[in-house]
Design a protein around this motif. Structure first.
Motif, mmCIF file in Angstrom:
data_model
loop_
_atom_site.group_PDB
_atom_site.id
_atom_site.type_symbol
_atom_site.label_atom_id
_atom_site.label_comp_id
_atom_site.label_asym_id
_atom_site.label_seq_id
_atom_site.Cartn_x
_atom_site.Cartn_y
_atom_site.Cartn_z
ATOM 1 N N UNK A 58 0.828 -1.203 0.000
ATOM 2 C CA UNK A 58 0.000 0.000 0.000
ATOM 3 C C UNK A 58 0.862 1.252 0.000
ATOM 4 N N UNK A 59 1.962 1.224 0.790
ATOM 5 C CA UNK A 59 2.882 2.370 0.825
ATOM 6 C C UNK A 59 3.490 2.606 -0.552
ATOM 7 N N UNK A 60 3.899 1.540 -1.219
ATOM 8 C CA UNK A 60 4.480 1.678 -2.553
ATOM 9 C C UNK A 60 3.459 2.259 -3.538
ATOM 10 N N UNK A 61 2.219 1.790 -3.429
ATOM 11 C CA UNK A 61 1.189 2.328 -4.308
ATOM 12 C C UNK A 61 0.957 3.814 -4.016
ATOM 13 N N UNK A 62 0.913 4.142 -2.731
ATOM 14 C CA UNK A 62 0.713 5.539 -2.318
ATOM 15 C C UNK A 62 1.825 6.423 -2.866
ATOM 16 N N UNK A 63 3.086 6.017 -2.656
ATOM 17 C CA UNK A 63 4.210 6.829 -3.132
ATOM 18 C C UNK A 63 4.265 6.850 -4.657
ATOM 19 N N UNK A 64 4.038 5.681 -5.265
ATOM 20 C CA UNK A 64 4.152 5.594 -6.719
ATOM 21 C C UNK A 64 3.170 6.465 -7.454
ATOM 22 N N UNK A 65 1.989 6.664 -6.877
ATOM 23 C CA UNK A 65 0.969 7.487 -7.532
ATOM 24 C C UNK A 65 1.177 8.971 -7.286
ATOM 25 N N UNK A 66 2.139 9.329 -6.415
ATOM 26 C CA UNK A 66 2.371 10.742 -6.099
ATOM 27 C C UNK A 66 3.816 11.174 -6.321
ATOM 28 N N UNK A 67 4.664 10.250 -6.709
ATOM 29 C CA UNK A 67 6.104 10.531 -6.769
ATOM 30 C C UNK A 67 6.431 11.626 -7.779
ATOM 31 N N UNK A 68 5.589 11.768 -8.825
ATOM 32 C CA UNK A 68 5.874 12.778 -9.837
ATOM 33 C C UNK A 68 5.730 14.196 -9.311
ATOM 34 N N UNK A 69 5.141 14.337 -8.119
ATOM 35 C CA UNK A 69 4.951 15.673 -7.549
ATOM 36 C C UNK A 69 6.142 16.122 -6.719
ATOM 37 N N UNK A 70 7.080 15.240 -6.457
ATOM 38 C CA UNK A 70 8.215 15.592 -5.592
ATOM 39 C C UNK A 70 9.518 15.291 -6.326
ATOM 40 N N UNK A 71 10.590 15.967 -5.955
ATOM 41 C CA UNK A 71 11.892 15.731 -6.599
ATOM 42 C C UNK A 71 12.568 14.501 -6.010
ATOM 43 N N UNK A 72 12.035 13.339 -6.313
ATOM 44 C CA UNK A 72 12.573 12.110 -5.735
ATOM 45 C C UNK A 72 12.401 10.961 -6.723
ATOM 46 N N UNK A 73 13.201 9.929 -6.507
ATOM 47 C CA UNK A 73 13.157 8.736 -7.349
ATOM 48 C C UNK A 73 12.857 7.541 -6.447
ATOM 49 N N UNK A 74 11.854 6.761 -6.820
ATOM 50 C CA UNK A 74 11.521 5.531 -6.104
ATOM 51 C C UNK A 74 11.938 4.345 -6.967
ATOM 52 N N UNK A 75 12.819 3.514 -6.424
ATOM 53 C CA UNK A 75 13.299 2.328 -7.133
ATOM 54 C C UNK A 75 12.881 1.107 -6.330
ATOM 55 N N UNK A 76 12.186 0.192 -6.960
ATOM 56 C CA UNK A 76 11.793 -1.034 -6.279
ATOM 57 C C UNK A 76 12.289 -2.227 -7.087
#
Length: 881
Positions: free
Chosen positions: A140-158
């Protein structure tokens, strides 16, 4: 330099055949630095080099200033809820660590994580490894971050192992919900034979050693490096052989460190190693030489999880148990170390410490359930029960109740039934009638979910019989509510209203919200089914109350009932809203029972809308789930069977046979009718008219005048296409009345408006009109229905052979007005002065359908009244002298 050290140097300084993958990660990091966050998913088989790739990607000079936050999912007996979140929180400290160590709601924790990624400073790169082991809360956390990551200057790698993420794995759903515009995927391939040769040559292997190396390892970097590092003449067949060969010559102190590290999944804290062994730096260096790593925080870990497992599996059961016992004791002694209960359960289980397992198992289960990880909660309760030999009967019964509910929510329904039945037996022996009766009510619900209506009814009756011996209270109100639910499910509207009223009469004075919500949903759904006023208001009120009071099961039920109500009425846009919200709600809470049911109904909606690939994918996901109950499987099997039947793919008959075999024991119209409709449809499309009528008759036997109008409408069409009269008069949807009245043009237009291209094509295929048949063929071809296309071609050939003018059936050419056989029959009765109700009774039609027929007759005769129609019929000689 030893061969092992040489291979380690090669793999850390030069990643062979990974240049393109590194470029993807670097480009994503640059975009994140400019404010455009994204997700990169790295996948591959175990040992393919995912961790090595990620470690190298952000070690290059250009990216040394980025803030790399590492988290990983544990291969514990039961994954620790939100484990990677806690890993990262410890790395950044501050507000995020405070949120992680408090009892803050999950939504707040997720928000704190997103805020941490967006704070000013170096670009954040969040790496979450091994998400194939993730608990539901982490997903759920990954889904939450993944759907909002484009709004922040960050990269999520899984990263995840492809070989452990099958079609039904929950990670598939998470990845499917991420916005594709902000997701990049990297699938790591094995090394080529040339790359393996390079590694082997640099490791000092002779040409003789290379002969079978690539074939044995398949180019898997871990296999290759471990085999090469073993420094053995013979090539080991398994990873375990390779790992054990490498560790064969290490000192006793180093072996003790190696085995202790192998006891703790992922990594072991340095303080724990020092507390139990006090190893020398030399022993640590020896371990590093055989493939272990020393992290910056001092913790130790195996570079590859496969290596850790190989070491642990090689230990004797006694030795392994003793090490886990030591770890457990040390963790319990450490007051200043926040250790998850799930980790304590992991060690206690393997150590055989029944006392610790019984103490921490329920604690860990409650923690898992609190964050929506119901599957883990069920597993943890199960482990606690396995050690519950010293409990009192009352304690064991209470634990069994908790376990049964978690099993019910996460869908191992057989286990839920067994556990609750044992609890009921214990309460009966303890002479606790209230708990016994409440357990019987739960058993009724469980057995209904299994698709066995007779047992559900029996337990419901027993529950009420037991509970009515006590003053009216919550338990009896819930038992009445369960009875109302069973009535609703059987389309017994009056019964649902009556039992629901009894439940509300008890619940309202008690102020019991759950009882009220339960009854509102049951009564509202029943009234909706019968199109009674007020039903929708009750159902929506029940949903609102359930959401406000966090009544999770009832929220899911309300979403499910609303979604299926609109799906059955062909109001697909409204159904979509409740399907979307209901699936999101259930998936976030690991409520597999109802999420699978909703997924089956989403497959139905997709099928009716013509999205057959998506429908088949959804239905296959349900059918392929061992946890799917009969109630969910029935609808999924129907959809998958229909798709395969239309496409003429093999195996569709078996799917519809299984659906029938599961539906019949439920005794419920809403399960049996869709199966009958699908089987009648298949018979008609394949030209078997007799079987079309026979299959429809099976469904019709379940209607009793109170079934769902739309499904009865499909059965009515099947009888009509088989040239059979309806067995009894029923109220049909307007579009079905139009079709049976012979007005295929209006019926086709209405099906198009409703958004069902399949039904539109089938309506057009009923016409003896070349243009209509060409339109049907075009629709069937677009849908991919080989069976439908073949049917239309047969009708087109028949039309050409008969040389019938467009718009005329053979029967219409016998009279100048081109009336159908049914219209001639009705015209004769009109001429006799019969009214619509009398005609309907004689012809086994609805009054509305007769009205449509009369209107069509007047139009074809060019007259305005029944009297004029009678005169025209005599003048034309249509009905004889």
């Amino acid at each position: 330099m030893t061969p092992g050290n040489r291979v380690e140097r090669l793999m850390t300084t030069e990643l062979l055949e990974r240049r393109e993958e590194l470029a993807v990660l670097h480009a994503a990091a640059r975009r994140a630095s400019s404010g455009a966050g994204s997700v990169v998913v790295v996948s591959g088989d175990a040992g393919i080099g995912k961790s090595a790739l990620l470690a190298r990607a952000f070690a290059d000079g250009e990216f040394r200033d980025v803030r790399v936050l590492w988290g990983a999912c544990d291969p514990l007996f039961t994954p620790r809820p939100l484990g990677p979140f806690h890993d990262i929180a410890r790395q950044v400290s501050g507000a995020l660590l405070k949120a992680a160590t408090s009892s803050t709601a999950r939504e707040v924790l997720f928000g704190a994580m997103l805020e941490e990624l967006g704070r000013p400073g170096p670009t954040a790169v969040v790496v979450i490894e091994d998400v194939h082991w993730a608990d539901e809360a982490t997903l759920d956390l990954l889904k939450f971050l993944g759907r909002r990551i484009h709004r922040v200057p960050a990269l999520l790698v899984i990263s995840h192992r492809e070989d452990e993420v099958g079609p039904a794995h929950p990670l598939r759903s998470v990845l499917g919900h991420l916005p594709t515009a902000h997701v990049r995927r990297i699938s790591l391939a094995p090394l080529s034979s040339e790359a393996v040769s390079v590694l082997a040559h640099d490791a000092g292997r002779s040409p003789e050693d290379l002969e079978d190396l690539y074939g044995v390892t398949g180019g898997n970097p871990f296999f290759v490096t471990e085999v090469l590092a073993a420094d053995r003449n013979a090539v080991p067949i398994t990873v375990r052989d390779a790992v054990m060969a490498r560790s064969a010559d290490i000192s006793g102190k180093a072996r003790a460190v190696m085995e202790l590290v192998a006891t703790v999944p992922l990594r072991i804290e340095r303080w724990l190693v020092d507390d139990l062994l006090s190893p020398s730096s030399f022993a640590i260096d020896e371990c590093r030489a055989i493939g272990m790593v020393l992290n910056a925080d001092g913790s130790l870990a195996f570079r590859h999880e496969l290596a850790r497992r190989a070491i642990e599996d090689a230990m004797s059961a006694e030795h392994r148990g003793a090490l886990h016992a030591k770890c457990l004791a040390a963790l319990l002694r450490r007051d200043d170390c926040a250790v998850s209960a799930a980790r304590l359960v992991h060690h206690a289980d393997i150590a055989g410490d029944a006392s610790a397992l019984l103490h921490y198992g329920p604690v860990a289960a409650a923690e898992a359930a609190a964050v929506g990880a119901h599957r883990e909660a069920a597993t943890l309760y199960s482990r606690a029960l396995s050690a519950a030999h010293g409990l009192t009967m009352r304690e064991r019964a209470s634990l069994l109740e908790l376990y049964s509910v978690e099993c019910y929510l996460s869908a191992p329904i057989d286990a839920a039934c067994s556990a609750r039945a044992e609890a009921v037996t214990l309460w009966r022996e303890l002479n606790d009638g209230l708990r016994e009766g409440d357990g019987l009510r739960w058993l009724s619900r469980f057995w209904w979910s299994r698709g066995v209506r007779a047992e559900a009814d029996r337990f419901a009756t027993e529950a009420i019989s037991v509970l009515e011996q006590f003053p009216p209270g919550r338990e009896l109100a819930m038992a009445y509510g369960n009875r109302a639910q069973l009535a609703m499910l059987a389309t017994d509207v009056d019964g649902a209203v009556e039992w629901g009223a009894r439940a509300i009469a008890i619940a309202e004075p008690l102020g019991d919200v759950e009882c009220l919500v339960n009854s509102l949903i049951n009564v509202g759904t029943a009234e909706n089914t019968a199109d009674r006023p007020g039903g929708m208001e009750k159902l929506e009120r029940g949903l609102a109350l359930a959401l406000a009071h966090d009544q999770q099961e009832h929220v899911a039920r309300a979403y499910s009932n609303l979604a299926t109500h609109f799906a059955k009425k062909c109001e697909y846009d409204r159904a979509d809203v409740y399907l979307r919200d209901g699936l999101a709600y259930c998936n976030e809470r690991d409520m597999n029972l109802l999420s699978l049911y909703l997924l089956a109904w989403r497959a139905h909606v997709q099928f009716e809308r013509g999205n057959w690939t998506q429908a088949a994918d959804d239905a296959s996901s349900v059918v392929g789930q061992e946890r799917a109950t009969a109630i969910s499987r029935i609808h999924a099997l129907v959809v998958l069977g229909r798709v395969r039947m239309h496409r003429q793919d093999p195996g569709w008959e078996a799917l519809l046979d299984e659906a029938r075999d599961l539906a019949i024991p439920t005794g419920e119209r809403q399960r049996i009718l869709p199966v009958a409709c699908a089987r009648a449809e298949s018979a008609w499309l394949l030209g078997d008219i007799e079987r079309t009528a026979d299959e429809a008759a099976i469904g019709w036997a379940m209607t009793n005048g109170s079934a769902i109008r739309w499904e009865v409408g499909q059965l009515a069409l099947a009888f009509w296409r088989a040239n059979r009269l309806l067995p009894t008069e029923v109220s049909l949807p307007a579009v079905v009345d139009l079709q049976i009245a012979g007005d295929w043009r209006a019926a086709s237009s209405e099906w198009k408006r409703l958004g069902s291209p399949l039904q539109q094509a089938m309506a057009l295929s009923d016409a003896d009109d070349a243009d209509a048949l060409r339109g049907a063929l075009e629709l069937f071809t677009h849908l991919g229905s080989d069976a439908g296309s073949a049917l239309v071609r047969r009708r087109m050939r028949s039309l050409r052979m008969r040389k019938i003018p467009r718009g005329d059936r053979a029967s219409t050419r016998r009279n100048p007005a081109r009336l159908t056989t049914r219209q001639l029959e009705i015209l004769a009765l009109v001429c006799e002065g019969r009214r619509d109700a009398e005609i309907a009774a004689q012809c086994f039609l609805s009054t509305k359908t007769v009205g449509h027929h009369v209107s069509a007759i007047l139009g074809k005769l060019g007259v305005r009244s029944r009297g004029e129609a009678s005169a025209a019929a005599r003048a034309l000689g249509i009905l004889g002298s």
